[in-house]
Scaffold this active site. Structure first.
Site, PDB file in Angstrom:
ATOM      1  N   SER A 111       1.023  -1.052  -0.062  1.00 40.62           N
ATOM      2  CA  SER A 111       0.008   0.061   0.005  1.00 40.62           C
ATOM      3  C   SER A 111       0.994   1.233  -0.148  1.00 40.62           C
ATOM      4  CB  SER A 111      -0.777  -0.003   1.267  1.00 40.62           C
ATOM      5  OG  SER A 111      -1.741   1.291   1.324  1.00 40.62           O
TER       6      SER A 111
ATOM      7  N   TYR B 148      -1.729  -0.990  10.437  1.00 45.50           N
ATOM      8  CA  TYR B 148      -2.154  -1.184   9.089  1.00 45.50           C
ATOM      9  C   TYR B 148      -0.741  -0.602   8.236  1.00 45.50           C
ATOM     10  CZ  TYR B 148      -3.921  -0.976   4.076  1.00 45.50           C
ATOM     11  OH  TYR B 148      -3.933  -1.280   2.910  1.00 45.50           O
TER      12      TYR B 148
HETATM   13  P1  NAP Z   1     -11.338  -6.136   0.346  1.00 47.02           P
HETATM   14  O1  NAP Z   1     -12.122  -5.456  -0.502  1.00 47.02           O
HETATM   15  O2  NAP Z   1     -11.892  -6.112   1.888  1.00 47.02           O
HETATM   16  O3  NAP Z   1     -11.072  -7.683   0.146  1.00 47.02           O
HETATM   17  C1  NAP Z   1     -10.180  -8.383   1.167  1.00 47.02           C
HETATM   18  C2  NAP Z   1     -10.130  -9.683   0.435  1.00 47.02           C
HETATM   19  O4  NAP Z   1      -9.224 -10.638   1.231  1.00 47.02           O
HETATM   20  C3  NAP Z   1     -11.333 -10.641   0.635  1.00 47.02           C
HETATM   21  O5  NAP Z   1     -11.348 -11.485  -0.673  1.00 47.02           O
HETATM   22  C4  NAP Z   1     -11.298 -11.310   1.723  1.00 47.02           C
HETATM   23  O6  NAP Z   1     -12.179 -12.255   1.986  1.00 47.02           O
HETATM   24  C5  NAP Z   1      -9.801 -11.679   2.150  1.00 47.02           C
HETATM   25  N1  NAP Z   1      -9.129 -11.905   3.428  1.00 47.02           N
HETATM   26  C6  NAP Z   1      -9.287 -10.773   4.468  1.00 47.02           C
HETATM   27  N2  NAP Z   1      -8.809 -11.313   5.595  1.00 47.02           N
HETATM   28  C7  NAP Z   1      -8.422 -12.842   5.078  1.00 47.02           C
HETATM   29  C8  NAP Z   1      -7.721 -13.925   5.792  1.00 47.02           C
HETATM   30  N3  NAP Z   1      -7.500 -13.872   7.128  1.00 47.02           N
HETATM   31  N4  NAP Z   1      -7.582 -15.179   4.976  1.00 47.02           N
HETATM   32  C9  NAP Z   1      -8.054 -15.196   3.614  1.00 47.02           C
HETATM   33  N5  NAP Z   1      -8.626 -14.151   3.238  1.00 47.02           N
HETATM   34  C10 NAP Z   1      -8.698 -12.891   3.648  1.00 47.02           C
HETATM   35  O7  NAP Z   1     -10.011  -5.532   0.395  1.00 47.02           O
HETATM   36  P2  NAP Z   1      -9.435  -4.855  -0.920  1.00 47.02           P
HETATM   37  O8  NAP Z   1      -9.485  -3.360  -0.522  1.00 47.02           O
HETATM   38  O9  NAP Z   1      -9.559  -5.377  -2.076  1.00 47.02           O
HETATM   39  O10 NAP Z   1      -7.785  -5.000  -0.450  1.00 47.02           O
HETATM   40  C11 NAP Z   1      -6.971  -6.059  -0.876  1.00 47.02           C
HETATM   41  C12 NAP Z   1      -5.448  -5.843  -0.561  1.00 47.02           C
HETATM   42  O11 NAP Z   1      -5.268  -4.554  -1.149  1.00 47.02           O
HETATM   43  C13 NAP Z   1      -5.010  -5.700   1.000  1.00 47.02           C
HETATM   44  O12 NAP Z   1      -3.813  -6.362   1.259  1.00 47.02           O
HETATM   45  C14 NAP Z   1      -5.037  -4.301   1.021  1.00 47.02           C
HETATM   46  O13 NAP Z   1      -4.258  -3.760   2.230  1.00 47.02           O
HETATM   47  C15 NAP Z   1      -4.443  -3.848   0.040  1.00 47.02           C
HETATM   48  N6  NAP Z   1      -4.781  -2.293  -0.397  1.00 47.02           N
HETATM   49  C16 NAP Z   1      -6.032  -1.754  -0.673  1.00 47.02           C
HETATM   50  C17 NAP Z   1      -6.141  -0.620  -0.893  1.00 47.02           C
HETATM   51  C18 NAP Z   1      -7.669   0.021  -1.545  1.00 47.02           C
HETATM   52  O14 NAP Z   1      -7.852   1.257  -1.650  1.00 47.02           O
HETATM   53  N7  NAP Z   1      -8.644  -0.724  -1.533  1.00 47.02           N
HETATM   54  C19 NAP Z   1      -5.331   0.205  -1.030  1.00 47.02           C
HETATM   55  C20 NAP Z   1      -3.842  -0.112  -0.837  1.00 47.02           C
HETATM   56  C21 NAP Z   1      -3.714  -1.300  -0.396  1.00 47.02           C
HETATM   57  P3  NAP Z   1     -12.718 -13.135   3.298  1.00 47.02           P
HETATM   58  O15 NAP Z   1     -13.136 -12.002   4.245  1.00 47.02           O
HETATM   59  O16 NAP Z   1     -13.792 -14.046   2.898  1.00 47.02           O
HETATM   60  O17 NAP Z   1     -11.668 -13.698   3.858  1.00 47.02           O
END
Ligand code: NAP
Length: 256
Positions: free
Chosen positions: A140, A154
């Site tokens: 991130s 985080y």
């Molecule tokens: P999201 O929409 O909340 O999706 C998270 C995904 O991770 C879901 O498939 C969830 O499924 C899975 N997950 C969460 N905890 C887990 C666990 N303990 N074991 C296995 N799977 C797990 O999040 P996102 O925004 O796509 O973020 C994904 C990644 O991108 C993360 O690493 C986040 O830090 C990074 N990121 C996101 C953003 C952004 O703007 N969205 C920015 C920077 C970085 P389940 O809950 O069913 O397990």
């Protein structure tokens, strides 16, 4: 045009939603044999049917070693080995330190940082067997570059992934395996929507390109790191944020 990923065996953790689903969609379009992994089976089933193609799922908790090891083993069996591990799953509960229980800190570290180590460790035997491999981490901008109240844990976990990356790149070199990280800015996902409309609007306005990122913007960067063309790049990171970290001041943004 990148060399095809057709038939390559790929895992995307957190592939049921958000950025992981975007990464999975991009790899599927390029012909990969794909497994998405997460905890909620219903979400996994829905996403597998949306993506179609050669896509399957595994229920897995990325913070748990036994679960990750079993998942990677099962994928390698079903897909004839492993070529690419996209360690993407993560969580971003927003809690200021004054209100944060130590258990929440530990949980975020486990899901975001320890999981990177577990996913890589479980993949090594398959990369060794194949004589090559690719790892792409989702880090991130929050932590390595920027800060935001409520995200001390985080930010630390996302910076930790980049620290892990450097030495992991050296250790993986003997298996002809590269590891790199994508650092997303604010990407429109289910997880981000949970932060509310005000957050989404304010963020879009603070980005020079004036929009949140699309999940496939991250998928395309992950695809590049996984490609043959990126075979000499390891231990590196790329920011994909629409220019979000660039403005020196609010005035600088107004000048655009
Ligand atoms: P999201 O929409 O909340 O999706 C998270 C995904 O991770 C879901 O498939 C969830 O499924 C899975 N997950 C969460 N905890 C887990 C666990 N303990 N074991 C296995 N799977 C797990 O999040 P996102 O925004 O796509 O973020 C994904 C990644 O991108 C993360 O690493 C986040 O830090 C990074 N990121 C996101 C953003 C952004 O703007 N969205 C920015 C920077 C970085 P389940 O809950 O069913 O397990």
């Amino acid at each position: 045009m990148l060399t095809s990923l057709k038939g390559k065996s790929v895992i995307v953790t957190g592939g049921s939603k958000g950025i992981g689903r975007g990464i999975a969609q991009v790899f599927a379009r390029h012909g990969a044999k794909l497994t998405i992994a997460a905890r909620n089976e219903e979400d996994l089933k829905t996403t597998v049917s949306e993506i179609g193609g050669d896509t399957r799922y595994e229920v897995c908790d990325v913070a748990d070693w036994a679960s990750v090891q079993a998942m990677v083993g099962s994928v390698a069996k079903a897909q004839g080995g492993l070529d690419v591990m996209c360690a993407n799953a993560g969580a971003f509960p927003q809690t200021k330190m004054i209100d944060m229980e130590p258990a929440e800190w530990d949980q975020v570290m486990a899901v975001n940082l320890k999981s990177s180590f577990l996913c890589v460790k479980a993949s090594i035997p398959y990369f060794e067997k194949a004589g090559k491999g690719r790892v792409v981490l989702t880090s991130s901008i929050t932590g390595p570059v920027t800060g935001y109240p409520g995200w001390t844990h985080y930010g630390a976990s996302k910076s930790g992934q980049l620290g892990f990356l450097k030495t992991a790149a050296m250790e993986l070199a003997r298996y002809n395996t590269t590891i790199n990280a994508v650092m997303p800015g604010n990407i429109y996902t289910e997880g981000l929507q949970d932060l509310g409309e005000d957050y989404l609007k304010t963020m879009a306005n603070s980005i020079p390109l004036k929009r949140l990122g699309d999940v496939e913007d991250i998928g395309n960067a992950a695809l590049f790191f996984a490609s043959d063309e990126a075979s000499y790049i390891t231990g590196q990171q790329i920011i994909v944020d629409g220019g979000q970290i660039l403005p020196e001041s609010l005035e600088a943004l107004e000048e655009i």
